[in-house]
Design a protein around this motif. Structure first.
Motif, PDB file in Angstrom:
ATOM      1  N   SER A  62      27.252 -24.244  72.958  1.00 60.99           N
ATOM      2  CA  SER A  62      26.193 -23.660  74.272  1.00 60.99           C
ATOM      3  C   SER A  62      25.405 -24.721  74.645  1.00 60.99           C
ATOM      4  CB  SER A  62      26.527 -22.114  73.832  1.00 60.99           C
ATOM      5  OG  SER A  62      25.236 -21.929  73.258  1.00 60.99           O
ATOM      6  N   LEU A  63      24.578 -25.188  73.568  1.00 61.89           N
ATOM      7  CA  LEU A  63      23.135 -25.662  73.765  1.00 61.89           C
ATOM      8  C   LEU A  63      22.791 -27.277  73.910  1.00 61.89           C
ATOM      9  CD1 LEU A  63      21.096 -23.980  71.434  1.00 61.89           C
ATOM     10  CD2 LEU A  63      20.944 -22.882  73.791  1.00 61.89           C
ATOM     11  N   GLY A  64      24.399 -27.656  73.958  1.00 63.51           N
ATOM     12  CA  GLY A  64      24.279 -29.593  73.961  1.00 63.51           C
ATOM     13  C   GLY A  64      24.260 -29.935  72.508  1.00 63.51           C
ATOM     14  N   VAL A  65      23.878 -29.242  71.345  1.00 60.72           N
ATOM     15  CA  VAL A  65      24.300 -29.984  70.158  1.00 60.72           C
ATOM     16  C   VAL A  65      25.283 -28.985  69.515  1.00 60.72           C
ATOM     17  CG1 VAL A  65      21.936 -28.231  69.236  1.00 60.72           C
ATOM     18  CG2 VAL A  65      21.929 -30.239  68.600  1.00 60.72           C
ATOM     19  N   ILE A  66      24.765 -29.280  67.912  1.00 59.62           N
ATOM     20  CA  ILE A  66      25.516 -29.138  67.241  1.00 59.62           C
ATOM     21  C   ILE A  66      25.412 -27.935  65.687  1.00 59.62           C
ATOM     22  CG2 ILE A  66      27.563 -30.728  67.481  1.00 59.62           C
ATOM     23  CD1 ILE A  66      26.597 -32.353  64.683  1.00 59.62           C
ATOM     24  N   PRO A  67      25.402 -27.962  64.975  1.00 59.73           N
ATOM     25  CA  PRO A  67      25.528 -27.088  63.954  1.00 59.73           C
ATOM     26  C   PRO A  67      23.948 -28.455  62.942  1.00 59.73           C
ATOM     27  CG  PRO A  67      27.251 -25.905  64.179  1.00 59.73           C
ATOM     28  CD  PRO A  67      27.369 -27.061  65.369  1.00 59.73           C
ATOM     29  N   GLY A  68      23.188 -28.193  62.773  1.00 56.87           N
ATOM     30  CA  GLY A  68      22.426 -29.554  61.844  1.00 56.87           C
ATOM     31  C   GLY A  68      21.837 -29.324  60.333  1.00 56.87           C
ATOM     32  N   TYR A  69      22.420 -27.466  60.140  1.00 57.81           N
ATOM     33  CA  TYR A  69      21.805 -27.441  58.638  1.00 57.81           C
ATOM     34  C   TYR A  69      22.635 -27.315  57.668  1.00 57.81           C
ATOM     35  CZ  TYR A  69      16.558 -27.193  60.431  1.00 57.81           C
ATOM     36  OH  TYR A  69      15.609 -27.079  61.351  1.00 57.81           O
ATOM     37  N   GLU A 113      10.494 -24.761  69.436  1.00 60.42           N
ATOM     38  CA  GLU A 113      10.199 -25.684  68.457  1.00 60.42           C
ATOM     39  C   GLU A 113      10.630 -26.931  68.640  1.00 60.42           C
ATOM     40  OE1 GLU A 113       8.009 -24.155  65.170  1.00 60.42           O
ATOM     41  OE2 GLU A 113       9.710 -25.122  64.347  1.00 60.42           O
ATOM     42  N   PHE A 114      12.063 -26.984  69.309  1.00 65.44           N
ATOM     43  CA  PHE A 114      12.606 -28.805  69.051  1.00 65.44           C
ATOM     44  C   PHE A 114      13.051 -28.647  70.304  1.00 65.44           C
ATOM     45  CE2 PHE A 114      15.747 -25.820  66.423  1.00 65.44           C
ATOM     46  CZ  PHE A 114      16.754 -25.905  67.931  1.00 65.44           C
ATOM     47  N   PRO A 127      15.914 -37.980  70.083  1.00 62.55           N
ATOM     48  CA  PRO A 127      17.191 -38.354  68.859  1.00 62.55           C
ATOM     49  C   PRO A 127      16.819 -38.252  67.577  1.00 62.55           C
ATOM     50  CG  PRO A 127      17.450 -39.723  70.418  1.00 62.55           C
ATOM     51  CD  PRO A 127      16.650 -39.392  70.889  1.00 62.55           C
ATOM     52  N   LYS A 128      15.586 -39.208  67.251  1.00 62.72           N
ATOM     53  CA  LYS A 128      14.869 -39.709  65.762  1.00 62.72           C
ATOM     54  C   LYS A 128      14.510 -38.341  65.153  1.00 62.72           C
ATOM     55  CE  LYS A 128      11.547 -42.580  63.655  1.00 62.72           C
ATOM     56  NZ  LYS A 128      10.022 -43.905  63.950  1.00 62.72           N
ATOM     57  N   GLU A 129      13.857 -37.681  66.150  1.00 59.14           N
ATOM     58  CA  GLU A 129      12.954 -36.562  65.768  1.00 59.14           C
ATOM     59  C   GLU A 129      14.192 -35.001  65.496  1.00 59.14           C
ATOM     60  OE1 GLU A 129       9.033 -35.949  68.496  1.00 59.14           O
ATOM     61  OE2 GLU A 129      10.602 -35.809  69.573  1.00 59.14           O
ATOM     62  N   GLY A 130      14.764 -35.090  66.355  1.00 61.46           N
ATOM     63  CA  GLY A 130      15.635 -34.279  65.932  1.00 61.46           C
ATOM     64  C   GLY A 130      16.839 -34.543  64.811  1.00 61.46           C
ATOM     65  N   LYS A 131      17.058 -36.057  64.120  1.00 61.08           N
ATOM     66  CA  LYS A 131      17.429 -36.379  63.479  1.00 61.08           C
ATOM     67  C   LYS A 131      17.105 -35.772  61.663  1.00 61.08           C
ATOM     68  CE  LYS A 131      19.429 -40.118  60.722  1.00 61.08           C
ATOM     69  NZ  LYS A 131      20.061 -41.653  60.395  1.00 61.08           N
ATOM     70  N   LYS A 132      15.108 -35.594  61.974  1.00 60.92           N
ATOM     71  CA  LYS A 132      14.228 -35.887  60.989  1.00 60.92           C
ATOM     72  C   LYS A 132      14.138 -33.984  60.970  1.00 60.92           C
ATOM     73  CE  LYS A 132       9.801 -36.223  59.644  1.00 60.92           C
ATOM     74  NZ  LYS A 132       8.281 -36.637  60.231  1.00 60.92           N
ATOM     75  N   LEU A 133      14.440 -34.023  61.754  1.00 54.73           N
ATOM     76  CA  LEU A 133      14.674 -31.724  61.570  1.00 54.73           C
ATOM     77  C   LEU A 133      15.328 -31.961  60.754  1.00 54.73           C
ATOM     78  CD1 LEU A 133      13.079 -29.505  63.050  1.00 54.73           C
ATOM     79  CD2 LEU A 133      14.983 -29.344  64.613  1.00 54.73           C
ATOM     80  N   ALA A 134      16.532 -31.652  61.371  1.00 58.92           N
ATOM     81  CA  ALA A 134      17.998 -31.342  60.654  1.00 58.92           C
ATOM     82  C   ALA A 134      17.766 -32.148  58.665  1.00 58.92           C
ATOM     83  CB  ALA A 134      18.904 -31.967  61.051  1.00 58.92           C
TER      84      ALA A 134
END
Length: 260
Positions: free
Chosen positions: A137-144, A70-71, A76-83
């Motif tokens: 491992s996906l190049g991101v951090i926990p966001g929830y 889904e993501f 970056p803006k969409e990722g921030k909104k998702l979290a």
């Protein structure tokens, strides 16, 4: 209400919410997060519901993570909104829910799945459970909420190691880390959770709601948990549950709390 991704069952004031996407190992997508929000919101307003047990369908997974498809192409803006939206609708909503929420962790609880389990007020794990936050491992951090709630539960050093290595721990290690309260056989998991729920319901649900708020205040920036506790303690003296509880104690009888 009819849902596509979750199941609900109420029995003796215990609402069991089951995330039901077995082909995706119950991975969280936007629709599932929205349905969970709606289910919790309805439970909040339903006086017949006193305790919520949250679990996953099948034997393999509680929630194996977020639905990455889904993501994967988000900005970056969409990722921030998702979290931000996920926190508001589900993770913070569950953490601050005024009724007890027990996570019955069956199988994998990874990424967003572990974050959801950590948002619950406490956790019970099946002996086949495996938990971890593999986001790096996906190049991101926990966001929830993972970078916040994991250290609160297991300590900074262990949280750093778990997040940096993207590794999994088993149920017994999770128990040792204080990430879960109990470990039980898979086929006894829900029965065990229900047993604890019944113990909870013998007490004042009004007082329990106040206790949840007071405990959470200790972990919220800008809040003084002691002041929150003092205020809640004082308000308790004006409740019908307090009058019933003290009367029952003084008269050596079992309390029958009105929930007011």
């Amino acid at each position: 209400m009819s849902y596509q991704n979750i199941l609900e069952e109420i029995d003796e004031s215990i609402l069991t919410i089951t995330i039901n996407r077995p082909k995706k190992l119950n991975a969280l997508n936007r629709d599932t997060i929205q349905e969970l929000h709606e289910a919790f919101k309805a439970a909040r307003d339903n006086d017949d519901v006193k305790v919520i047990i949250l679990t996953g369908s099948g034997e393999k997974a509680f929630v194996a993570g977020a639905d990455i498809s889904e993501f994967a192409d988000f900005s970056p803006k969409e990722g921030k909104k998702l979290a931000a939206e996920g926190q508001e609708k589900l993770f913070d909503y569950v953490a601050n829910f005024p009724k007890p929420v027990i996570a019955a962790v069956n199988g994998f609880a990874l990424g967003g799945g572990l974050e959801l389990a950590m948002a619950a007020h406490f956790r019970i794990a099946s002996d086949n459970a495996k938990m971890g936050l593999p986001e790096v491992s996906l190049g991101v951090i926990p966001g929830y909420g993972g970078t916040q709630r994991l250290p609160q539960l297991v300590g900074k050093g262990r949280a750093m190691e778990m997040i940096m290595t993207a590794g999994m721990i088993d149920a017994n290690q999770a128990l040792q880390y204080n990430l879960v309260n109990h470990v039980t056989d898979l086929d006894e998991l829900l029965e065990f959770a229900n047993g604890i729920a019944h113990k909870i319901m013998k007490n004042s649900m009004v007082a329990i709601s106040a206790a949840i708020k007071s405990i959470n205040a200790n972990y919220e920036a800008g809040k003084n948990g002691f002041e929150t506790e003092i205020e809640a303690f004082g308000r308790a003296f004006g409740t019908e549950d307090f009058k019933e509880g003290t009367s029952a104690f003084l008269n050596k009888r079992k309390a029958d709390f009105p929930g007011k």
